[in-house]
Design an enzyme around this catalytic site. Structure first.
Site, mmCIF file in Angstrom:
data_model
loop_
_atom_site.group_PDB
_atom_site.id
_atom_site.type_symbol
_atom_site.label_atom_id
_atom_site.label_comp_id
_atom_site.label_asym_id
_atom_site.label_seq_id
_atom_site.Cartn_x
_atom_site.Cartn_y
_atom_site.Cartn_z
ATOM 1 N N ALA A 11 0.780 -1.289 0.459
ATOM 2 C CA ALA A 11 -0.238 -0.277 -0.077
ATOM 3 C C ALA A 11 1.219 1.236 -0.216
ATOM 4 O O ALA A 11 2.090 1.244 0.626
ATOM 5 C CB ALA A 11 -0.876 -0.201 1.080
ATOM 6 N N SER A 13 2.541 2.599 -2.000
ATOM 7 C CA SER A 13 4.143 2.035 -2.787
ATOM 8 C C SER A 13 4.858 3.256 -3.573
ATOM 9 O O SER A 13 5.774 2.754 -4.286
ATOM 10 C CB SER A 13 4.367 0.824 -2.883
ATOM 11 N N SER A 16 0.408 2.994 -8.636
ATOM 12 C CA SER A 16 -0.490 3.616 -9.473
ATOM 13 C C SER A 16 0.589 4.662 -10.354
ATOM 14 O O SER A 16 0.322 5.205 -12.040
ATOM 15 C CB SER A 16 -1.655 3.954 -8.882
ATOM 16 N N ALA A 34 -10.878 1.093 -14.533
ATOM 17 C CA ALA A 34 -10.999 1.509 -13.339
ATOM 18 C C ALA A 34 -11.808 -0.672 -12.890
ATOM 19 O O ALA A 34 -12.832 -0.769 -13.041
ATOM 20 C CB ALA A 34 -12.062 2.343 -12.536
ATOM 21 N N THR A 35 -11.848 -0.735 -11.327
ATOM 22 C CA THR A 35 -12.341 -2.106 -11.177
ATOM 23 C C THR A 35 -12.652 -2.252 -10.212
ATOM 24 O O THR A 35 -13.585 -2.959 -10.024
ATOM 25 C CB THR A 35 -11.006 -3.305 -11.344
ATOM 26 N N HIS A 50 -7.317 9.359 -7.318
ATOM 27 C CA HIS A 50 -6.859 9.043 -8.562
ATOM 28 C C HIS A 50 -7.131 9.705 -9.722
ATOM 29 O O HIS A 50 -7.232 10.033 -10.222
ATOM 30 C CB HIS A 50 -7.365 7.486 -8.380
#
EC number: 2.7.1.156
Length: 170
Positions: A11, A13, A16, A34-35, A50
């Protein structure tokens, strides 16, 4: 068949942002796949953050599970992320690990059966705190097994550590 770059790490890191920079270096019009399902307001804020990181060059597609229904041939696609995508299968399968893994693998195979440059973001849950309950442990197993499945198929794999991309497969 898809050309796959797999980016994994913990997380926060830098996964993205690294994936986004890579996609932008490969295409003037990348696709952001995007999921996520929006489960609560905190998560909605993360999604908005994001979204604000991407400019008008990006086309955004939202897809919780059926990635293969999108014809993305000859595009650069950033899928963010495997963890949220798996969460949807796990939840919809009533936390049945084997069923969720089978469905996810089947959908993944259909998805990558197109000519696409695919950049995939995932999380290394097994590198963190050991989950305290059975459902969380099952999900960590699901994540780990799916990461292995995708990484074996990937052309390139990066492990993100403190914002630094470490290439571990080429």
């Amino acid at each position: 068949m898809a050309a796959i770059t797999f980016i994994t790490g913990g997380a926060r890191s830098g996964k993205s942002s690294f994936a986004q920079q890579l996609a932008e270096s490969l295409s003037e019009r990348p696709v952001y796949l995007a999921t996520a399902r929006i489960w609560d307001e905190d998560f909605a804020q993360r999604v908005r953050r994001h979204q604000s990181d991407r400019d008008e060059r990006w086309q955004t597609l939202e897809e919780e599970k059926e990635l293969s229904k999108h014809a993305l041939g000859n595009r650069v696609v950033l899928m963010d992320c495997v963890t949220l995508w798996l969460t949807n299968f796990f939840h919809d399968c009533d936390y049945d690990l084997e069923k969720a893994l089978e469905q996810a693998k089947t959908e993944w195979q259909k998805f990558i059966d197109q000519e696409v440059t695919l950049i995939v973001v995932s999380n290394e849950l097994g590198m963190g705190v050991h989950p305290e309950n059975e459902i969380a442990r099952k999900f960590a197993d699901l994540q780990g097994w799916m990461n292995q499945f995708i990484a074996r198929q990937a052309n390139t794999v990066y492990l993100m550590v403190s914002g630094i991309p470490l290439k571990i497969k080429e």
